[in-house]
Design a protein around this motif. Sequence first.
Motif, short mmCIF file in Angstrom:
data_model
loop_
_atom_site.label_atom_id
_atom_site.label_comp_id
_atom_site.label_asym_id
_atom_site.label_seq_id
_atom_site.Cartn_x
_atom_site.Cartn_y
_atom_site.Cartn_z
N GLY A 147 0.82 -1.21 0.00
CA GLY A 147 0.00 0.00 0.00
C GLY A 147 0.85 1.25 0.00
O GLY A 147 2.02 1.24 -0.40
N SER A 148 0.27 2.34 0.49
CA SER A 148 0.95 3.63 0.56
C SER A 148 0.73 4.22 1.95
O SER A 148 -0.37 4.14 2.49
CB SER A 148 0.41 4.57 -0.52
N SER A 149 1.78 4.77 2.52
CA SER A 149 1.74 5.36 3.87
C SER A 149 1.24 4.35 4.90
O SER A 149 0.34 4.63 5.70
CB SER A 149 0.85 6.61 3.89
N ILE A 150 1.83 3.16 4.90
CA ILE A 150 1.37 2.08 5.78
C ILE A 150 2.42 1.63 6.79
O ILE A 150 2.12 0.83 7.67
CB ILE A 150 0.92 0.85 4.94
N LYS A 151 3.64 2.14 6.69
CA LYS A 151 4.73 1.66 7.53
C LYS A 151 4.40 1.73 9.03
O LYS A 151 4.78 0.86 9.79
CB LYS A 151 6.02 2.44 7.25
N HIS A 152 3.68 2.77 9.43
CA HIS A 152 3.37 2.96 10.85
C HIS A 152 2.48 1.84 11.41
O HIS A 152 2.42 1.63 12.61
CB HIS A 152 2.72 4.33 11.07
N LYS A 153 1.79 1.10 10.55
CA LYS A 153 0.91 0.01 11.01
C LYS A 153 1.64 -1.33 11.12
O LYS A 153 1.10 -2.29 11.66
CB LYS A 153 -0.26 -0.16 10.02
N LEU A 168 3.37 -7.29 14.05
CA LEU A 168 4.33 -8.06 14.85
C LEU A 168 3.69 -8.47 16.18
O LEU A 168 3.88 -9.58 16.66
CB LEU A 168 5.60 -7.26 15.09
N HIS A 169 2.90 -7.58 16.73
CA HIS A 169 2.21 -7.85 18.00
C HIS A 169 1.22 -9.01 17.86
O HIS A 169 1.00 -9.78 18.79
CB HIS A 169 1.49 -6.59 18.48
N TYR A 170 0.63 -9.16 16.67
CA TYR A 170 -0.37 -10.21 16.46
C TYR A 170 0.21 -11.53 15.98
O TYR A 170 -0.52 -12.43 15.62
CB TYR A 170 -1.45 -9.73 15.48
N GLY A 171 1.53 -11.65 15.94
CA GLY A 171 2.12 -12.95 15.65
C GLY A 171 3.03 -13.06 14.45
O GLY A 171 3.62 -14.11 14.23
N ALA A 172 3.15 -12.02 13.65
CA ALA A 172 4.07 -12.09 12.52
C ALA A 172 5.51 -12.03 13.03
O ALA A 172 5.83 -11.22 13.89
CB ALA A 172 3.82 -10.95 11.55
N ASP A 173 6.35 -12.93 12.51
CA ASP A 173 7.76 -12.89 12.88
C ASP A 173 8.49 -11.81 12.08
O ASP A 173 9.46 -11.23 12.55
CB ASP A 173 8.42 -14.25 12.62
N LYS A 174 8.01 -11.57 10.87
CA LYS A 174 8.62 -10.56 10.02
C LYS A 174 7.53 -9.98 9.12
O LYS A 174 6.68 -10.71 8.63
CB LYS A 174 9.72 -11.19 9.17
N VAL A 175 7.58 -8.67 8.92
CA VAL A 175 6.61 -7.99 8.07
C VAL A 175 7.35 -7.45 6.85
O VAL A 175 8.32 -6.71 6.99
CB VAL A 175 5.90 -6.84 8.81
N TYR A 176 6.88 -7.83 5.67
CA TYR A 176 7.43 -7.31 4.42
C TYR A 176 6.49 -6.22 3.93
O TYR A 176 5.29 -6.46 3.78
CB TYR A 176 7.55 -8.42 3.38
N ILE A 177 7.04 -5.03 3.71
CA ILE A 177 6.23 -3.88 3.35
C ILE A 177 6.63 -3.37 1.97
O ILE A 177 7.81 -3.19 1.70
CB ILE A 177 6.41 -2.73 4.37
#
Length: 193
Positions: free
Chosen positions: A112-118, A123-132
């Motif tokens: 998406g766009s302007s989503i980094k802050h989310k 990570l709090h909900y269980g993702a070990d790594k987030v690819y943005i």
Amino acid sequence: MAKLVIHQEKITDAKALIAICPFGAIQEKDGKISISAACRMCRMCVKKGPKGAIEYVEGQKKAQIDKTKWRGITVYVDHVDGVIHPVTYELLGKAKELAAKIKQPVYALFIGSSIKHKAEELLHYGADKVYICDKPQLEYFKIEAYTSVFAEFIKKIKPAAILVGATPVGRQLAPRVAARFGTGSLPTVLSLT
């Protein structure tokens, strides 16, 4: 993939050959025999038809995939203007359960766009790594752009499994991505609640 090759010159009785097929897949048009999509490769025409009239040819072997290079369970992050759809959190929970059984990481793919802050929230909900993939041209869902990003992610990261929510976006995106990789389908998962 295997195929049937028709040798027209060896067919002596077209009607008898057509009658052999239990699926009605053998057809005659303009004096030529053809095999339709109704064929189930039972090979009855090869076994009971005139000798050499129809030949079964094995297909070339497809290149084997090294499955050890494909690791992790990926959850596609569905959102509208950065507001994450609740199905994403449910899928992260299910992915965490599955990942614990097979001892692999959980990834989240956020486009998406302007989503980094989310991303921290994921990570709090269980993702070990987030690819943005955060680019201005991805502000609004566009099927081709999102499909391209998703396909690039799969080529680079090589996840073993992908979970996509059965939202309006997920139902469009999953089949497109699956088609790019020649798979039957990426399953969309309905809401767990």
